[in-house]
Enzyme design. Structure first.
Site, PDB file in Angstrom:
ATOM      1  CB  ALA A  99     -26.042 -22.126   6.476  1.00 51.09           C
ATOM      2  N   GLY A 142     -21.717 -23.052   3.854  1.00 44.15           N
ATOM      3  CA  GLY A 142     -21.438 -23.893   5.005  1.00 44.15           C
ATOM      4  C   GLY A 142     -21.437 -25.309   4.664  1.00 44.15           C
ATOM      5  CD  GLU A 145     -18.129 -21.789   6.489  1.00 41.67           C
ATOM      6  OE1 GLU A 145     -17.630 -20.509   6.923  1.00 41.67           O
ATOM      7  OE2 GLU A 145     -19.543 -21.544   6.410  1.00 41.67           O
ATOM      8  CD  GLU A 165     -20.456 -18.018   2.989  1.00 42.25           C
ATOM      9  OE1 GLU A 165     -20.414 -19.077   3.721  1.00 42.25           O
ATOM     10  OE2 GLU A 165     -19.792 -17.881   1.879  1.00 42.25           O
TER      11      GLU A 165
END
Length: 291
Positions: A99, A142, A145, A165
């Site tokens: 992200a 992300g 994911e 993360e």
């Protein structure tokens, strides 16, 4: 949900990323309304929707505008009766390195809750048609994911997965702590999430996260072949089969078996089930009508 270009370089060093060879599939000009993705309809029958994440300078970091465009493209392909399956890919360096950390840096608990932060991601998981991730390079935070939101993951030999993360003081927020244990088991998922370590394509295949691994320059070609193979079947029955498999991750075995049996019975109300069985008995290719 994290680990964009800056974190990737911080963790790996600037010289880790290899340029690699160009893929066999060429991406063409995108529609004017898309700034962060490219789209193309591919395959011999032009029945495969191809979406390329396109923020190369940011290693395809998943900012909100990119995911909004991705969701729109997925929904458009899902609504197009000519499209049998959808592929999401990046480039040789990165599928998506995470992200966009700069975008979320000043978020607060209140703003995340009020604005429904990351709600755009649901468009991919809500797609009725099969969605296949073709992963080369980094699929971190992300990016990992997003790959797990897809129904099937094919990977190039240079793919690197991870949920780093923890390195920036947060946790996965778009499925990393929930989908990963379902795919690779609790112990392995704990190791990945709590260490932030990366793992390669071969290990990802071994643990069941990835279906197959290919040379970098063959990945997209093989993924399109898979999508085309899916496209030879009844779109209606493919959708029902996808629903049934996904239900296995949402319920108990007993309830899942009941759900499966219900859908199985339901296929007998379709013209495509009748056509498929007739064609098998008559030793001919079925002509499915999505009915």
């Amino acid at each position: 949900m994290a680990s964009a270009a800056g974190l990737t370089r911080f963790l790996l060093g600037k010289n880790v990323i290899n340029n690699g060879r160009a893929g066999a599939i060429k991406f063409y000009s995108t529609a004017p309304q898309y700034e962060n993705i490219k789209i193309e309809v591919v395959g011999e029958k032009k029945n495969v929707g191809l979406i390329q994440l396109h923020r190369p300078k940011a290693l395809n970091a998943l900012c909100k505008p990119l995911f909004k465009e991705l969701g729109e493209a997925v929904k458009d392909f899902d609504a197009d009766n000519k499209i049998a399956a959808i592929i999401i890919t990046g480039n040789e360096k990165a599928f998506a390195a995470g992200a966009d950390i700069k975008e979320m840096q000043n978020n607060t608990y209140s703003s995340n809750t009020r604005d429904g932060f990351l709600k755009e991601w649901e468009d991919v998981s809500n797609c009725g048609k099969p969605v296949i991730a073709a992963v080369n390079g980094f699929a971190l935070g992300g990016g990992c994911e997003l790959a797990m939101l897809c129904d099937i993951i094919y990977a190039g030999e240079n793919a690197k997965f991870g949920q780093p993360e923890i390195n920036i003081g947060t946790i996965p927020g778009a499925g990393g702590t929930q989908r990963l244990p379902r795919y690779v088991g609790k112990s392995k998922a704990m190791e990945i999430v709590l260490t932030g370590n990366f793992f390669g394509a071969q290990e990802a295949e071994k643990m069941g996260l990835v279906s197959k691994v290919f040379p970098v320059d063959k990945l997209l070609e093989e993924t399109i072949k898979l999508a085309e193979r899916i496209g030879t079947h009844s779109p209606l029955i493919v959708k029902m089969a996808k629903q049934s498999v996904n239900q296995a991750y949402e319920t108990t075995l007993k309830t899942g078996l009941q759900f499966e049996k219900s859908l199985f019975y339901g296929t007998f109300a379709t013209g495509d089930r009748q056509e498929g069985m007739n064609a098998f008995i008559e030793k001919r290719t079925p002509a499915f009508k999505n009915d």
